[in-house]
Design an enzyme around this catalytic site. Sequence first.
Site, PDB file in Angstrom:
ATOM      1  N   TYR A 144       0.820  -1.101   0.105  1.00 37.35           N
ATOM      2  CA  TYR A 144      -0.056  -0.007  -0.009  1.00 37.35           C
ATOM      3  C   TYR A 144       0.895   1.316   0.040  1.00 37.35           C
ATOM      4  O   TYR A 144       1.758   1.254   0.667  1.00 37.35           O
ATOM      5  CB  TYR A 144      -0.940  -0.047   1.232  1.00 37.35           C
ATOM      6  CG  TYR A 144      -1.629   1.309   1.479  1.00 37.35           C
ATOM      7  CD1 TYR A 144      -2.926   1.450   0.551  1.00 37.35           C
ATOM      8  CD2 TYR A 144      -1.659   1.995   2.204  1.00 37.35           C
ATOM      9  CE1 TYR A 144      -3.809   2.411   0.573  1.00 37.35           C
ATOM     10  CE2 TYR A 144      -2.247   3.362   2.555  1.00 37.35           C
ATOM     11  CZ  TYR A 144      -3.545   3.633   1.703  1.00 37.35           C
ATOM     12  OH  TYR A 144      -4.255   4.521   1.760  1.00 37.35           O
ATOM     13  N   ASP A 243       9.413   2.851  -0.324  1.00 38.68           N
ATOM     14  CA  ASP A 243       8.300   3.606   0.520  1.00 38.68           C
ATOM     15  C   ASP A 243       8.299   3.165   1.833  1.00 38.68           C
ATOM     16  O   ASP A 243       8.048   2.288   2.447  1.00 38.68           O
ATOM     17  CB  ASP A 243       7.028   3.025  -0.070  1.00 38.68           C
ATOM     18  CG  ASP A 243       5.689   3.806   0.812  1.00 38.68           C
ATOM     19  OD1 ASP A 243       6.078   4.502   1.884  1.00 38.68           O
ATOM     20  OD2 ASP A 243       4.517   3.657   0.499  1.00 38.68           O
ATOM     21  N   LYS A 271       4.236   9.264   8.748  1.00 38.48           N
ATOM     22  CA  LYS A 271       3.905   8.757  10.002  1.00 38.48           C
ATOM     23  C   LYS A 271       4.790   9.373  11.097  1.00 38.48           C
ATOM     24  O   LYS A 271       4.779  10.388  11.349  1.00 38.48           O
ATOM     25  CB  LYS A 271       3.985   7.096   9.955  1.00 38.48           C
ATOM     26  CG  LYS A 271       2.697   6.879   9.132  1.00 38.48           C
ATOM     27  CD  LYS A 271       2.557   5.309   8.959  1.00 38.48           C
ATOM     28  CE  LYS A 271       0.917   5.135   8.269  1.00 38.48           C
ATOM     29  NZ  LYS A 271       1.152   4.071   7.278  1.00 38.48           N
TER      30      LYS A 271
END
Length: 434
Positions: A144, A243, A271
């Site tokens: 994702y 990522d 994050k």
Amino acid sequence: MNRSVSERLFEEAKKYIPGGVNSPVRAFKSVGGTPLFISKGIGSKMIDVDGNEFIDYIGSWGPHLFGHNPDFIKQSILDALENGTSFGAPTELEVKIAKLITDLVPSVEMVRMVNSGTEATMSAIRAARGFTGKDKIIKFEGCYHGHGDFFLIKAGSGALTFGVPTSPGVTKGNAADTLIAEYNNIDSVKKLIQENKTSGRNQIAAVIVEPVAGNMGTVLPEKNFLKELRDICSEEKIVLIFDEVMTGFRLSKGGAQEIYDVKPDMTTFGKIIGGGLPVGAYGGKKEIMEMISPAGPIYQAGTLSGNPIAMSAGYAALTYIKNHPEIYEQLEQNSAYLENGIKEAIKLSGRNFQLNRIGSMMTLFFAEEPVTDYKSAIKSDTKLYGKYFHEMLNRGIYLPPAQFEAMFVSTAHSKDDLDKTIAANFEAMKKIIE
Ligand SMILES: *Cc1c(COP(=O)(O)O)cnc(C)c1O
């Protein structure tokens, strides 16, 4: 456990917000029941609007490496607030955080701040396309990368949980430019590159990968997978993007790339980089990043990018990481302790459930064979996970409300928290297996 206030709020929320939530997996849809509305987070705990207290292993889905609302981040935000919330002009703090990121993650020579992980990955892909003059990208099944159109093809996280890994609203054109490889299968990447060549030249701008996958649950890269990806991308002049929105500053100060000793061309962050505020970033080789506007022609902008309040939180978090490298040793020990406790319960259950862990991220898969990619992940018994989730929640342990997610240990989790969790896990496993 009384949940009446959460239940009332959820009924009301559904009238005004799609599904009652601002991000899908929060809705508890795949595990059933009513999502808890949270009123407060302190250290390793969250307290809901009915006054129930939980030991939290979501950590806002990754950002809370230090638990909820640590004093040093809170103070940094309060100090910044005194001077105003946004200027739309450069600040010294942006220079400091950019310098600090390039120091912690050496493959990142220049960095641009954005407001979410999604924005970081979308911008990195645009940069790779602009830099190479090629259109197609390769991503991996079950990974994702945020909700950008060209990523919502066989995607992980909520997209996988809700059975729409390829979303309506994504155009055929977008889908056609996204090629899907299998995680931990280097031949699947080679094959796609060969199939997408015109007069000897490949049409692939970028390969984007979660260097440790977290969004089909935690799945580790097998030996040499990342190194081989690096080699192929170098040979074929394809931009390799790690990522690290989840793994960055979580697995080590330099992320997964430090642990596996592989240097990508570009890296995306989110994050933890925001210390709990909405921040993302993308960066990498100078020759690519200098193509970004206004240094170069590839356009990317943001009214609130580099926001001083958000930067103050992120800078406090990253500075702490730089000054306290020992936290990763502590996280490893505590996470290993939790892993062992859970594994003992698995043994007693007589089943062969899989627990994947690296550092402070882990997933207990209700699958009986090793989980190494999307196909093995989806063999998990998600109904059983739902039961397990609620048994744990009823015992005050807050886990991700979906099988295909990672749980996180923070520096705020005490030995007592871990022991309570292990004890709850024994009971929960016993209950769901009988
Ligand atoms: C969470 C995540 C994203 C998306 O970040 P948002 O801030 O939710 O947009 C992208 N990539 C990975 C690997 C993630 O874990």
